[in-house]
Design a protein around this motif. Structure first.
Motif, PDB file in Angstrom:
ATOM      1  N   SER A   1     -18.385-135.583   1.542  1.00 55.69           N
ATOM      2  CA  SER A   1     -18.157-135.994   2.921  1.00 55.69           C
ATOM      3  C   SER A   1     -17.214-137.167   3.081  1.00 55.69           C
ATOM      4  O   SER A   1     -16.991-137.637   4.194  1.00 55.69           O
ATOM      5  CB  SER A   1     -19.501-136.346   3.573  1.00 55.69           C
ATOM      6  OG  SER A   1     -20.117-137.410   2.859  1.00 55.69           O
TER       7      SER A   1
ATOM      8  N   ARG B   1      -2.028-134.040   2.941  1.00 56.98           N
ATOM      9  CA  ARG B   1      -3.473-133.831   2.981  1.00 56.98           C
ATOM     10  C   ARG B   1      -3.868-133.173   4.283  1.00 56.98           C
ATOM     11  O   ARG B   1      -3.227-133.397   5.331  1.00 56.98           O
ATOM     12  CB  ARG B   1      -4.211-135.152   2.793  1.00 56.98           C
ATOM     13  CG  ARG B   1      -4.022-136.182   3.884  1.00 56.98           C
ATOM     14  CD  ARG B   1      -4.636-137.533   3.461  1.00 56.98           C
ATOM     15  NE  ARG B   1      -6.073-137.425   3.239  1.00 56.98           N
ATOM     16  CZ  ARG B   1      -6.784-138.297   2.517  1.00 56.98           C
ATOM     17  NH1 ARG B   1      -6.180-139.331   1.945  1.00 56.98           N
ATOM     18  NH2 ARG B   1      -8.092-138.126   2.383  1.00 56.98           N
ATOM     19  N   ASP B   2      -4.920-132.377   4.214  1.00 53.76           N
ATOM     20  CA  ASP B   2      -5.487-131.706   5.380  1.00 53.76           C
ATOM     21  C   ASP B   2      -6.956-132.105   5.431  1.00 53.76           C
ATOM     22  O   ASP B   2      -7.797-131.522   4.740  1.00 53.76           O
ATOM     23  CB  ASP B   2      -5.320-130.193   5.251  1.00 53.76           C
ATOM     24  CG  ASP B   2      -5.800-129.442   6.473  1.00 53.76           C
ATOM     25  OD1 ASP B   2      -6.577-130.009   7.269  1.00 53.76           O
ATOM     26  OD2 ASP B   2      -5.423-128.286   6.636  1.00 53.76           O
ATOM     27  N   ASN B   3      -7.263-133.104   6.243  1.00 56.30           N
ATOM     28  CA  ASN B   3      -8.631-133.618   6.287  1.00 56.30           C
ATOM     29  C   ASN B   3      -9.614-132.595   6.873  1.00 56.30           C
ATOM     30  O   ASN B   3     -10.798-132.633   6.559  1.00 56.30           O
ATOM     31  CB  ASN B   3      -8.682-134.913   7.085  1.00 56.30           C
ATOM     32  CG  ASN B   3      -8.020-136.065   6.356  1.00 56.30           C
ATOM     33  OD1 ASN B   3      -7.857-136.044   5.130  1.00 56.30           O
ATOM     34  ND2 ASN B   3      -7.622-137.084   7.108  1.00 56.30           N
ATOM     35  N   ALA B   4      -9.139-131.697   7.703  1.00 55.98           N
ATOM     36  CA  ALA B   4     -10.022-130.684   8.283  1.00 55.98           C
ATOM     37  C   ALA B   4     -10.500-129.696   7.221  1.00 55.98           C
ATOM     38  O   ALA B   4     -11.572-129.103   7.346  1.00 55.98           O
ATOM     39  CB  ALA B   4      -9.303-129.943   9.401  1.00 55.98           C
ATOM     40  N   LYS B   5      -9.669-129.529   6.161  1.00 55.74           N
ATOM     41  CA  LYS B   5     -10.019-128.575   5.100  1.00 55.74           C
ATOM     42  C   LYS B   5     -10.357-129.256   3.784  1.00 55.74           C
ATOM     43  O   LYS B   5     -10.540-128.584   2.767  1.00 55.74           O
ATOM     44  CB  LYS B   5      -8.848-127.603   4.890  1.00 55.74           C
ATOM     45  CG  LYS B   5      -8.552-126.731   6.109  1.00 55.74           C
ATOM     46  CD  LYS B   5      -7.426-125.750   5.817  1.00 55.74           C
ATOM     47  CE  LYS B   5      -7.165-124.859   7.027  1.00 55.74           C
ATOM     48  NZ  LYS B   5      -6.075-123.885   6.758  1.00 55.74           N
ATOM     49  N   ASN B   6     -10.446-130.590   3.796  1.00 58.35           N
ATOM     50  CA  ASN B   6     -10.744-131.335   2.558  1.00 58.35           C
ATOM     51  C   ASN B   6      -9.816-130.913   1.419  1.00 58.35           C
ATOM     52  O   ASN B   6     -10.265-130.673   0.286  1.00 58.35           O
ATOM     53  CB  ASN B   6     -12.201-131.130   2.133  1.00 58.35           C
ATOM     54  CG  ASN B   6     -13.163-132.037   2.866  1.00 58.35           C
ATOM     55  OD1 ASN B   6     -12.842-132.562   3.940  1.00 58.35           O
ATOM     56  ND2 ASN B   6     -14.345-132.228   2.322  1.00 58.35           N
ATOM     57  N   THR B   7      -8.536-130.849   1.727  1.00 67.05           N
ATOM     58  CA  THR B   7      -7.578-130.367   0.745  1.00 67.05           C
ATOM     59  C   THR B   7      -6.359-131.278   0.679  1.00 67.05           C
ATOM     60  O   THR B   7      -5.905-131.791   1.709  1.00 67.05           O
ATOM     61  CB  THR B   7      -7.132-128.937   1.111  1.00 67.05           C
ATOM     62  OG1 THR B   7      -8.279-128.082   1.179  1.00 67.05           O
ATOM     63  CG2 THR B   7      -6.185-128.376   0.063  1.00 67.05           C
TER      64      THR B   7
ATOM     65  N   SER C   1     -11.973-137.675   4.013  1.00 64.33           N
ATOM     66  CA  SER C   1     -11.049-138.210   5.013  1.00 64.33           C
ATOM     67  C   SER C   1     -10.863-139.723   4.909  1.00 64.33           C
ATOM     68  O   SER C   1      -9.897-140.262   5.453  1.00 64.33           O
ATOM     69  CB  SER C   1     -11.530-137.848   6.419  1.00 64.33           C
ATOM     70  OG  SER C   1     -12.768-138.470   6.691  1.00 64.33           O
TER      71      SER C   1
END
Length: 115
Positions: free
Chosen positions: A27, A71-77, A30
Protein backbone atom coordinates in the motif's frame (compact mmCIF):
# COMPACT_ATOMS: atom_id res chain seq x y z
CA UNK A 1 5.52 -7.26 2.79
CA UNK A 2 6.41 -5.61 -0.50
CA UNK A 3 6.90 -7.76 -3.58
CA UNK A 4 8.32 -6.43 -6.82
CA UNK A 5 7.98 -8.35 -10.08
CA UNK A 6 9.85 -7.25 -13.18
CA UNK A 7 8.98 -8.10 -16.75
CA UNK A 8 9.92 -7.06 -20.27
CA UNK A 9 13.53 -8.11 -20.55
CA UNK A 10 14.94 -10.01 -23.50
CA UNK A 11 17.33 -10.01 -26.42
CA UNK A 12 17.46 -6.94 -28.66
CA UNK A 13 19.80 -5.72 -31.38
CA UNK A 14 21.92 -2.60 -30.91
CA UNK A 15 19.82 0.47 -31.55
CA UNK A 16 16.65 -1.31 -30.54
CA UNK A 17 14.21 -0.64 -27.72
CA UNK A 18 12.77 -2.47 -24.74
CA UNK A 19 10.26 -1.51 -22.08
CA UNK A 20 10.67 -2.94 -18.61
CA UNK A 21 7.84 -3.00 -16.11
CA UNK A 22 7.79 -3.55 -12.37
CA UNK A 23 4.58 -4.39 -10.56
CA UNK A 24 4.59 -3.73 -6.83
CA UNK A 25 2.38 -5.14 -4.10
CA UNK A 26 1.59 -3.28 -0.89
CA UNK A 27 0.00 0.00 0.00
CA UNK A 28 2.98 2.35 0.05
CA UNK A 29 3.74 2.47 -3.67
CA UNK A 30 2.45 5.99 -4.23
CA UNK A 31 4.60 7.44 -1.42
CA UNK A 32 7.75 5.44 -2.12
CA UNK A 33 10.70 6.20 -4.36
CA UNK A 34 11.23 3.69 -7.14
CA UNK A 35 14.36 2.90 -9.07
CA UNK A 36 16.00 0.64 -11.61
CA UNK A 37 19.44 -0.81 -11.00
CA UNK A 38 21.50 -3.05 -13.23
CA UNK A 39 24.34 -5.47 -12.77
CA UNK A 40 26.55 -6.66 -15.59
CA UNK A 41 28.73 -9.77 -15.26
CA UNK A 42 31.77 -9.05 -13.12
CA UNK A 43 30.57 -5.57 -12.21
CA UNK A 44 28.90 -3.98 -9.23
CA UNK A 45 25.22 -3.21 -9.24
CA UNK A 46 24.64 0.40 -10.28
CA UNK A 47 21.72 2.79 -10.07
CA UNK A 48 20.40 3.50 -13.55
CA UNK A 49 17.48 5.78 -12.75
CA UNK A 50 15.07 6.68 -9.99
CA UNK A 51 11.78 8.49 -9.57
CA UNK A 52 10.52 10.04 -6.36
CA UNK A 53 6.97 9.91 -5.07
CA UNK A 54 6.44 13.40 -6.50
CA UNK A 55 7.76 12.38 -9.92
CA UNK A 56 11.25 13.86 -9.90
CA UNK A 57 13.72 11.76 -11.83
CA UNK A 58 17.44 11.26 -12.15
CA UNK A 59 19.57 9.18 -14.50
CA UNK A 60 23.11 7.91 -14.67
CA UNK A 61 25.01 9.82 -17.34
CA UNK A 62 25.40 6.80 -19.61
CA UNK A 63 21.64 6.50 -20.20
CA UNK A 64 20.56 10.14 -20.29
CA UNK A 65 18.54 10.88 -23.39
CA UNK A 66 17.97 7.18 -24.08
CA UNK A 67 16.10 5.82 -21.04
CA UNK A 68 12.92 7.14 -19.44
CA UNK A 69 11.46 6.10 -16.10
CA UNK A 70 7.78 6.59 -15.36
CA UNK A 71 5.30 5.49 -12.73
CA UNK A 72 1.60 4.72 -12.66
CA UNK A 73 0.41 5.03 -9.07
CA UNK A 74 -3.08 3.79 -9.96
CA UNK A 75 -1.57 0.48 -11.11
CA UNK A 76 1.36 0.28 -8.65
CA UNK A 77 3.69 0.01 -11.60
CA UNK A 78 6.93 1.60 -12.68
CA UNK A 79 8.26 1.42 -16.22
CA UNK A 80 11.65 1.85 -17.85
CA UNK A 81 11.58 2.72 -21.54
CA UNK A 82 14.97 1.96 -23.05
CA UNK A 83 15.78 3.28 -26.52
CA UNK A 84 18.93 3.27 -28.65
CA UNK A 85 20.22 0.30 -26.69
CA UNK A 86 23.92 -0.46 -26.73
CA UNK A 87 25.83 -3.68 -26.00
CA UNK A 88 27.10 -2.07 -22.80
CA UNK A 89 23.51 -1.89 -21.55
CA UNK A 90 23.54 -5.68 -21.25
CA UNK A 91 22.85 -6.59 -17.63
CA UNK A 92 20.30 -7.93 -15.21
CA UNK A 93 17.94 -5.08 -14.39
CA UNK A 94 16.44 -4.88 -10.90
CA UNK A 95 13.47 -2.90 -9.69
CA UNK A 96 13.90 -1.21 -6.31
CA UNK A 97 11.56 0.45 -3.86
CA UNK A 98 12.74 2.72 -1.07
CA UNK A 99 10.65 3.99 1.80
CA UNK A 100 11.45 4.98 5.39
CA UNK A 101 14.93 3.52 5.19
CA UNK A 102 13.73 0.18 3.85
CA UNK A 103 14.78 -1.23 0.51
CA UNK A 104 12.96 -3.87 -1.49
CA UNK A 105 14.17 -5.66 -4.61
CA UNK A 106 12.68 -7.59 -7.47
CA UNK A 107 14.18 -10.81 -8.79
CA UNK A 108 15.67 -9.11 -11.84
CA UNK A 109 15.14 -9.39 -15.57
CA UNK A 110 17.87 -10.03 -18.14
CA UNK A 111 18.48 -7.51 -20.90
CA UNK A 112 20.89 -8.57 -23.63
CA UNK A 113 21.88 -6.21 -26.43
CA UNK A 114 23.63 -8.09 -29.18
CA UNK A 115 23.60 -8.55 -32.92
Amino acid sequence: QVQLVESGGGLVQPGGSLRLSCAASGSIFSIAAMGWYRQAPGKQRELVTAITASGSTNYVDSVKGRFTISRDNAKNTVHLQMNSLKPEDTAVYYCNQQYAGRYYWGQGTQVTVSS
